[in-house]
Design an enzyme around this catalytic site. Structure first.
Site, PDB file in Angstrom:
ATOM      1  N   ASN A   1     -13.301  -1.107  69.693  1.00 56.59           N
ATOM      2  CA  ASN A   1     -12.280  -2.120  69.449  1.00 56.59           C
ATOM      3  C   ASN A   1     -11.205  -2.139  70.537  1.00 56.59           C
ATOM      4  OD1 ASN A   1     -10.470  -3.923  68.435  1.00 56.59           O
ATOM      5  ND2 ASN A   1     -10.447  -3.095  66.374  1.00 56.59           N
ATOM      6  N   ASP A   2     -10.236  -1.247  70.421  1.00 55.85           N
ATOM      7  CA  ASP A   2      -9.079  -1.301  71.325  1.00 55.85           C
ATOM      8  C   ASP A   2      -9.467  -1.202  72.802  1.00 55.85           C
ATOM      9  OD1 ASP A   2      -7.387  -1.572  69.176  1.00 55.85           O
ATOM     10  OD2 ASP A   2      -7.078   0.587  68.952  1.00 55.85           O
ATOM     11  N   VAL A   3     -10.562  -0.468  73.097  1.00 56.15           N
ATOM     12  CA  VAL A   3     -10.946  -0.303  74.509  1.00 56.15           C
ATOM     13  C   VAL A   3     -11.545  -1.566  75.096  1.00 56.15           C
ATOM     14  CG1 VAL A   3     -11.279   2.187  74.312  1.00 56.15           C
ATOM     15  CG2 VAL A   3     -13.202   0.665  73.918  1.00 56.15           C
TER      16      VAL A   3
END
Lengths: 96, 483
Positions: free
Chosen positions: B409-411
């Site tokens: 997700n965040d990456v």
């Protein structure tokens, strides 16, 4: 030279050496690197063995020594075996 | 202390004493460790490197046994029993732990190293008589205090990390923070350091060392409990470093170069990994340790003004995949949780059998420990050459037809590149949005660990495939093979 100073010299040089070597490890191998170096840190087992041998028998100290050997051996054996298990899995395209 | 034991040993006919021989053997062991670590820098030599390092350990232990069996050891039988218990437990766990359980296993091993150093240092202290303690140099006493302090906090810190990684009911994955936590940590940290100083002035005050031990155990809990699950790669690397430094401190206590050298090597290794992990998140170590990122969730902020995410069915996604020439698979923690690595490999093979080029993009902090994704994909028999890191893969997304994000997700959040207000601004990300089509396999629209919505999901070229990673990936392969 005072043994303490010699030990400090050894310590600092070993850290420099460690940084040098570890920086070259590719990210693919970071987990085995951690478990492998972790197994090495089980070298405390040497200290535990030396410490559990003593002339002045003081019960509580011996109990601590016993536990130290247990934990350090766990660290060494578990670390090396698990690292070996992981590294076994890393296969190249050619090896298939 | 040990020096006195050595002094009573008979000198060999050679000019070297037994202690000298022992020291040289330890040097040999240390060089084997060094060589082993060096060989770990290439996949082709890594496995042999681990064996070389294990040989070093065998040499060190054998030499030590030779040393203690030469004396009048009262506890040799107990030592053997201890080795059988520890070795047996370690062996059983190491053989049985599944690859998905590796982060917990590493945490546990770190903890064992830490507590062993604490026990060695404090055990050595307790065995020494008051008269001998009074004669100890200040640095030995300080080392006893520091080995206890670092060993103790490594132990409880690792246990908390273990509980978080194993998904314990009692210790949440999210950071636990309360008012005054940082102050308390500072007070306890400085307090235990000061107590280590008091021990130097009052060598026979055993209760001071006891207090140091207690404070260090509390400190370990406080330090790790405030850190969220996705920051675990940093924590694990840092605890790895601590366990090495604690071993080195125990080496100072025993005046043993083997412990000092190897402890320093491991300490350095942990520091290097910690630095790499922090850099990969564009955050300082202080921010990771005390930032509590992932705590107060900002909510699905931004989802309203970014429009609707498009949902794709398995069939539609399979059609797009079938038409692609190159696919980049981006695995994340979600793949580990769903244990989807084997299913992912099946899908990869399915695509390759249609002469589609398949690569895997690995972000340094994907998962819960450094190298987590690599280990899981290696377990699934995916050749390591297909796994590419951030720098290698990012330029290739522009040419890729499909980027398939599985549980990351965040990456992958493009906001990190341009949105200065985003908490992850500046973090190096995988440029998946540059691929022609992006598929994201995800359970729901819930925000990721950083508590922010991923703007990737609202891009025009992005399609969401909702569901469990393993299930979706398996269905995708089935759909492809039937078409």
């Amino acid at each position: 030279m005072d043994p303490f100073v010699i030990n400090i010299v050894i310590f600092v040089l070993a850290i420099a050496l460690g940084v040098e070597v570890i920086t070259k490890v590719p990210s693919t191998l970071h987990t085995p690197l951690m478990s492998g170096s972790n197994a090495i840190s089980g070298i405390t087992i040497v200290g535990a063995l030396l410490a559990s041998f003593s002339e002045t028998f003081f019960a509580f100290g011996v109990v601590l020594g016993f536990l130290a050997v247990v934990f350090a051996t766990f660290n060494v054996v578990g670390g090396y075996v698990v690292t070996n298990r992981m590294l076994e899995m890393f296969k190249s395209k050619d090896s298939k | 202390m040990l020096n006195m034991i050595y002094a009573t040993e008979p000198t060999l006919t050679l000019a070297l004493t037994t202690k000298d021989w022992l020291g040289l053997t330890y040097l040999l062991a240390a060089m084997l460790f060094y060589l082993g670590l060096k060989m770990l820098s290439k996949v082709t030599t890594a496995r042999r490197g681990n064996l070389v390092s294990a040989l070093g350990m065998l040499v060190a232990i054998a030499a030590t046994f030779f040393q203690i069996s030469g004396g009048e050891s009262i506890s040799l039988i107990w030592i053997v029993i201890a080795i059988l218990i520890g070795g047996g437990g370690g062996l059983i766990l190491a053989v049985r732990v599944p690859m998905t359980g590796m982060p917990e296993m590493i945490a546990l091993l770190n903890g064992c190293g830490g507590i062993a150093s604490l026990l060695v240092a404090s055990g050595d202290y307790l065995r020494t008589s008051d008269a001998q303690l009074a004669g100890l140099p200040w640095n030995t006493l300080l080392a006893i205090g520091l080995a206890t302090l670092i060993g103790g906090l490594t132990f409880t810190g690792s246990l908390i990390a273990y509980a978080k990684l194993a998904g314990s009911k009692f210790i949440p994955d999210a950071p636990v923070q309360f008012a005054g936590q940082k102050v308390l940590i500072a007070v306890l940290g400085l307090g235990s350091l000061a107590l280590a100083g008091v021990l130097v002035a009052q060598p026979s005050a055993w209760y001071v060392l006891f207090l140091v031990a207690v404070l260090s155990l509390i400190l370990g809990v406080l330090l790790v409990i405030g850190i969220g699950g996705a920051d675990m790669p940093v924590v694990i690397a840092l605890l790895n470093s601590y366990s090495g430094i604690a071993a080195a401190m125990a080496g100072f206590v025993l005046d043993n170069s083997a412990l000092i050298i190897t402890g320093a090597l491991v300490g350095a290794s942990g520091i290097v990994l910690t630095k790499i992990m922090c850099k990969a998140m564009n955050r300082s170590l202080m921010n990771v340790l005390f930032g509590g990122v992932g705590g107060a969730v900002a909510g699905g902020k931004g989802s309203a003004d970014q429009g609707e995410a498009r949902s794709f069915t398995i069939e539609d996604a399979a059609i797009v995949l079938d038409a692609a020439r190159s696919v980049i698979i981006v695995p994340g923690y979600g793949m580990a949780v769903a244990q989807a690595q084997h299913a992912v490999k099946e899908l990869g093979q399915q695509l390759e059998s249609r002469s589609i080029d398949v690569k895997y993009a690995i972000h340094p902090v994907a998962g819960r420990m450094p190298g987590h994704m690599n280990v899981l994909l290696a377990e699934a028999d995916i050749p390591y050459e297909q796994l590419q890191d951030l720098e290698q893969i990012n330029p290739q997304f522009e040419q890729a037809d499909v980027a398939l994000v599985i549980g990351a997700n965040d990456v992958t959040n493009p906001a990190a590149r341009h949105d200065t207000a985003s908490p992850i601004y500046g973090m190096p990300i995988l440029d998946v949005d540059k691929a022609r089509t992006v598929f994201v396999i995800k359970r729901s629209m819930n925000p990721g660990f950083a508590g922010i919505q991923n703007e990737l999901y609202f891009k025009e070229n992005t399609g969401m495939i909702f569901g469990d990673a393993k299930k979706v990936v398996t269905e995708l392969s089935a759909e492809l093979s039937s078409s």
